[in-house]
Design a protein around this motif. Structure first.
Motif, PDB file in Angstrom:
ATOM      1  N   THR A 103     -29.070 -40.801  -3.425  1.00 13.72           N
ATOM      2  CA  THR A 103     -28.353 -39.525  -3.416  1.00 13.72           C
ATOM      3  C   THR A 103     -28.818 -38.624  -4.550  1.00 13.72           C
ATOM      4  O   THR A 103     -28.900 -37.402  -4.396  1.00 13.72           O
ATOM      5  CB  THR A 103     -26.835 -39.793  -3.536  1.00 13.72           C
ATOM      6  OG1 THR A 103     -26.478 -40.701  -2.499  1.00 13.72           O
ATOM      7  CG2 THR A 103     -26.027 -38.535  -3.383  1.00 13.72           C
ATOM      8  N   ALA A 104     -29.143 -39.221  -5.708  1.00 14.35           N
ATOM      9  CA  ALA A 104     -29.546 -38.433  -6.870  1.00 14.35           C
ATOM     10  C   ALA A 104     -30.742 -37.530  -6.555  1.00 14.35           C
ATOM     11  O   ALA A 104     -30.866 -36.436  -7.113  1.00 14.35           O
ATOM     12  CB  ALA A 104     -29.876 -39.376  -8.030  1.00 14.35           C
ATOM     13  N   ASN A 105     -31.614 -37.946  -5.654  1.00  9.00           N
ATOM     14  CA  ASN A 105     -32.790 -37.132  -5.328  1.00  9.00           C
ATOM     15  C   ASN A 105     -32.417 -35.836  -4.605  1.00  9.00           C
ATOM     16  O   ASN A 105     -33.229 -34.913  -4.527  1.00  9.00           O
ATOM     17  CB  ASN A 105     -33.767 -37.924  -4.448  1.00  9.00           C
ATOM     18  CG  ASN A 105     -34.506 -38.991  -5.234  1.00  9.00           C
ATOM     19  OD1 ASN A 105     -34.574 -38.936  -6.460  1.00  9.00           O
ATOM     20  ND2 ASN A 105     -35.051 -39.976  -4.527  1.00  9.00           N
ATOM     21  N   TYR A 106     -31.224 -35.785  -4.074  1.00  9.50           N
ATOM     22  CA  TYR A 106     -30.853 -34.622  -3.267  1.00  9.50           C
ATOM     23  C   TYR A 106     -30.297 -33.475  -4.117  1.00  9.50           C
ATOM     24  O   TYR A 106     -30.021 -32.399  -3.591  1.00  9.50           O
ATOM     25  CB  TYR A 106     -29.900 -35.044  -2.135  1.00  9.50           C
ATOM     26  CG  TYR A 106     -30.699 -35.856  -1.131  1.00  9.50           C
ATOM     27  CD1 TYR A 106     -31.278 -35.254  -0.025  1.00  9.50           C
ATOM     28  CD2 TYR A 106     -30.953 -37.199  -1.347  1.00  9.50           C
ATOM     29  CE1 TYR A 106     -32.065 -35.977   0.857  1.00  9.50           C
ATOM     30  CE2 TYR A 106     -31.739 -37.930  -0.479  1.00  9.50           C
ATOM     31  CZ  TYR A 106     -32.296 -37.321   0.620  1.00  9.50           C
ATOM     32  OH  TYR A 106     -33.086 -38.031   1.478  1.00  9.50           O
ATOM     33  N   HIS A 107     -30.182 -33.693  -5.405  1.00  7.72           N
ATOM     34  CA  HIS A 107     -29.861 -32.579  -6.301  1.00  7.72           C
ATOM     35  C   HIS A 107     -31.057 -31.622  -6.305  1.00  7.72           C
ATOM     36  O   HIS A 107     -30.925 -30.417  -6.049  1.00  7.72           O
ATOM     37  CB  HIS A 107     -29.578 -33.122  -7.703  1.00  7.72           C
ATOM     38  CG  HIS A 107     -29.557 -32.070  -8.769  1.00  7.72           C
ATOM     39  ND1 HIS A 107     -28.735 -30.967  -8.691  1.00  7.72           N
ATOM     40  CD2 HIS A 107     -30.277 -31.932  -9.919  1.00  7.72           C
ATOM     41  CE1 HIS A 107     -28.943 -30.209  -9.753  1.00  7.72           C
ATOM     42  NE2 HIS A 107     -29.877 -30.776 -10.496  1.00  7.72           N
ATOM     43  N   ASN A 108     -32.224 -32.183  -6.546  1.00  7.34           N
ATOM     44  CA  ASN A 108     -33.457 -31.397  -6.533  1.00  7.34           C
ATOM     45  C   ASN A 108     -33.703 -30.788  -5.152  1.00  7.34           C
ATOM     46  O   ASN A 108     -34.048 -29.602  -5.016  1.00  7.34           O
ATOM     47  CB  ASN A 108     -34.591 -32.349  -6.960  1.00  7.34           C
ATOM     48  CG  ASN A 108     -35.969 -31.900  -6.552  1.00  7.34           C
ATOM     49  OD1 ASN A 108     -36.422 -32.228  -5.469  1.00  7.34           O
ATOM     50  ND2 ASN A 108     -36.629 -31.154  -7.414  1.00  7.34           N
ATOM     51  N   ALA A 109     -33.457 -31.577  -4.112  1.00 11.33           N
ATOM     52  CA  ALA A 109     -33.666 -31.106  -2.734  1.00 11.33           C
ATOM     53  C   ALA A 109     -32.759 -29.898  -2.438  1.00 11.33           C
ATOM     54  O   ALA A 109     -33.183 -28.918  -1.821  1.00 11.33           O
ATOM     55  CB  ALA A 109     -33.366 -32.249  -1.766  1.00 11.33           C
ATOM     56  N   ARG A 110     -31.534 -29.986  -2.915  1.00 12.06           N
ATOM     57  CA  ARG A 110     -30.564 -28.935  -2.625  1.00 12.06           C
ATOM     58  C   ARG A 110     -30.956 -27.627  -3.338  1.00 12.06           C
ATOM     59  O   ARG A 110     -30.830 -26.546  -2.768  1.00 12.06           O
ATOM     60  CB  ARG A 110     -29.179 -29.415  -3.077  1.00 12.06           C
ATOM     61  CG  ARG A 110     -28.060 -28.482  -2.723  1.00 12.06           C
ATOM     62  CD  ARG A 110     -26.713 -29.161  -2.889  1.00 12.06           C
ATOM     63  NE  ARG A 110     -25.649 -28.211  -2.630  1.00 12.06           N
ATOM     64  CZ  ARG A 110     -25.144 -27.384  -3.531  1.00 12.06           C
ATOM     65  NH1 ARG A 110     -25.609 -27.418  -4.766  1.00 12.06           N
ATOM     66  NH2 ARG A 110     -24.195 -26.543  -3.196  1.00 12.06           N
ATOM     67  N   LEU A 111     -31.441 -27.761  -4.574  1.00 12.31           N
ATOM     68  CA  LEU A 111     -31.875 -26.557  -5.296  1.00 12.31           C
ATOM     69  C   LEU A 111     -32.984 -25.849  -4.509  1.00 12.31           C
ATOM     70  O   LEU A 111     -32.987 -24.624  -4.375  1.00 12.31           O
ATOM     71  CB  LEU A 111     -32.375 -26.925  -6.695  1.00 12.31           C
ATOM     72  CG  LEU A 111     -31.317 -27.433  -7.681  1.00 12.31           C
ATOM     73  CD1 LEU A 111     -31.979 -27.856  -8.988  1.00 12.31           C
ATOM     74  CD2 LEU A 111     -30.255 -26.372  -7.935  1.00 12.31           C
ATOM     75  N   ALA A 112     -33.929 -26.635  -3.995  1.00 16.13           N
ATOM     76  CA  ALA A 112     -35.041 -26.049  -3.241  1.00 16.13           C
ATOM     77  C   ALA A 112     -34.537 -25.395  -1.948  1.00 16.13           C
ATOM     78  O   ALA A 112     -34.968 -24.295  -1.578  1.00 16.13           O
ATOM     79  CB  ALA A 112     -36.070 -27.129  -2.921  1.00 16.13           C
ATOM     80  N   HIS A 113     -33.623 -26.085  -1.280  1.00 12.25           N
ATOM     81  CA  HIS A 113     -33.109 -25.551  -0.013  1.00 12.25           C
ATOM     82  C   HIS A 113     -32.340 -24.249  -0.246  1.00 12.25           C
ATOM     83  O   HIS A 113     -32.535 -23.254   0.470  1.00 12.25           O
ATOM     84  CB  HIS A 113     -32.213 -26.591   0.667  1.00 12.25           C
ATOM     85  CG  HIS A 113     -31.779 -26.184   2.029  1.00 12.25           C
ATOM     86  ND1 HIS A 113     -32.671 -25.995   3.072  1.00 12.25           N
ATOM     87  CD2 HIS A 113     -30.552 -25.889   2.525  1.00 12.25           C
ATOM     88  CE1 HIS A 113     -32.009 -25.619   4.154  1.00 12.25           C
ATOM     89  NE2 HIS A 113     -30.712 -25.538   3.851  1.00 12.25           N
ATOM     90  N   LEU A 114     -31.498 -24.250  -1.281  1.00 14.07           N
ATOM     91  CA  LEU A 114     -30.708 -23.034  -1.564  1.00 14.07           C
ATOM     92  C   LEU A 114     -31.626 -21.866  -1.936  1.00 14.07           C
ATOM     93  O   LEU A 114     -31.394 -20.722  -1.528  1.00 14.07           O
ATOM     94  CB  LEU A 114     -29.715 -23.307  -2.702  1.00 14.07           C
ATOM     95  CG  LEU A 114     -28.547 -24.234  -2.331  1.00 14.07           C
ATOM     96  CD1 LEU A 114     -27.729 -24.565  -3.575  1.00 14.07           C
ATOM     97  CD2 LEU A 114     -27.668 -23.596  -1.262  1.00 14.07           C
ATOM     98  N   GLN A 115     -32.675 -22.169  -2.695  1.00  6.18           N
ATOM     99  CA  GLN A 115     -33.600 -21.101  -3.064  1.00  6.18           C
ATOM    100  C   GLN A 115     -34.283 -20.538  -1.813  1.00  6.18           C
ATOM    101  O   GLN A 115     -34.387 -19.318  -1.646  1.00  6.18           O
ATOM    102  CB  GLN A 115     -34.675 -21.617  -4.034  1.00  6.18           C
ATOM    103  CG  GLN A 115     -35.621 -20.506  -4.482  1.00  6.18           C
ATOM    104  CD  GLN A 115     -37.023 -20.995  -4.841  1.00  6.18           C
ATOM    105  OE1 GLN A 115     -37.260 -22.198  -4.997  1.00  6.18           O
ATOM    106  NE2 GLN A 115     -37.926 -20.056  -4.966  1.00  6.18           N
TER     107      GLN A 115
END
Ligand code: PMP
Length: 303
Positions: free
Chosen positions: A157-169
């Motif tokens: 799950t921790a990897n999806y912090h970075n993933a979410r930032l990219a998606h939101l951008q």
């Protein structure tokens, strides 16, 4: 559309609303969790539900738990049974998406490794409209973390912090999704799916050392493409500028299935329409997961 009524928490089926974890558990405090997104497909004629590549999902989960040094292991047979029971208890009349989440449920300090709990939910999942229209991707300025920072091959799950930032951008910039690079500037994957492109008749995908999740759909498509064409998929580093030379591109994952990519950084992929290699794989993948073929039976487990 059917709705979930029961959720599995540590081997017990409870009402969907009543599941919970303590807010101070390590899972919440430090994202000490690993998960799987699994699908069960309904054969429209017989009504039979088939898990797709369930054992491979359970194997990847087990590998994630090992690397995260969790002090528990699941018996695959018992988990298969538990997930079947979960799906049956919800009486779905259509395809099912299962979220299986494992976490350190203890309240403790950073090095706490257990007790480990799990929860599994069975939910409906609508097909994305992008499957029909194709999607736009923008190359993100957020990079996929390298293996020695936060190993992307784990579905942590921790990897999806970075993933979410990219998606939101990407969404803020007007794209349907992000395409992320490695820290050395090679193409990696999207925040939630793997990436493939066709160039001069060859199907390419970033190799497994390009900060990608070791995706089960990626592996499935590598196999199906070889069977369909006799050609191997080229698993190799891909430069950013090669993206703009692609004749076709698509993303893939259990949840996304196959979604065509029709533009990258606002440049059309090929002529901007969905290409033949993508369409062929979409059709073949659909048949295999739904059990409309007599081959690859080992990939399907009846619920
Ligand atoms: N990459 C990432 C980052 C993902 O979250 C997913 C979805 N699980 C995938 C790739 C595709 O993996 P799989 O085919 O195993 O679902």
């Amino acid at each position: 559309m059917w709705q979930p009524t029961r959720i599995l928490v540590n081997d017990e089926l409870v009402s969907f609303e009543s599941a919970g974890v303590h807010p101070l558990s390590l899972g919440m405090a430090y994202a000490t969790t690993v998960f799987e997104g699994i699908r069960a497909y309904r054969d429209p004629d017989s009504g039979t539900l088939w898990f797709f590549r369930l054992d491979d999902h359970l194997k990847r989960l087990d590998q994630g738990m090992k690397v995260m040094r969790m002090d528990r292991r699941f018996d695959a047979g018992a988990m298969r049974e538990a997930l079947s029971g979960l799906v049956r208890a919800n009486e779905p009349d259509d395809d099912v998406y299962i979220r299986l989440l494992v976490y350190v449920e203890a309240i403790g300090l950073l090095a706490t490794t257990g007790p480990v709990g799990y929860t599994a939910a069975a939910m409906p999942r609508e097909r994305s409209r992008l499957v029909d229209t194709g999607m736009s991707l923008g190359v993100s300025s957020w990079r996929r973390p390298p293996d020695d920072v936060s190993p992307p091959r784990l579905k942590a799950t921790a990897n999806y912090h970075n993933a979410r930032l990219a998606h939101l951008q990407a969404r803020a910039d007007g794209y349907d999704g992000a395409l992320m690079l490695t820290t050395s500037g090679k193409v990696s994957e999207t925040p939630i799916a793997c990436f493939f492109m066709v160039r001069d008749g060859c199907l390419l995908t970033p190799d497994t050392c390009s900060s990608v999740l070791e995706s089960i759909t990626r592996d499935t498509l590598i196999t199906l493409h070889r069977e369909l064409t006799g050609e191997a998929v080229h698993e190799r580093p891909i430069d950013r500028s090669e993206l703009y030379l692609a004749d076709e591109a698509f993303i893939c994952g259990t949840g996304q299935e196959i979604i065509p990519v029709t533009s990258i950084d606002r440049l059309p992929v090929g002529d901007g329409s969905i290409g033949p290699v993508t369409r062929t794989l979409m059709a073949r993948y659909g048949d295999v997961v739904r059990g409309l073929t007599t081959d690859h039976t080992h990939w399907r487990t009846a619920v």
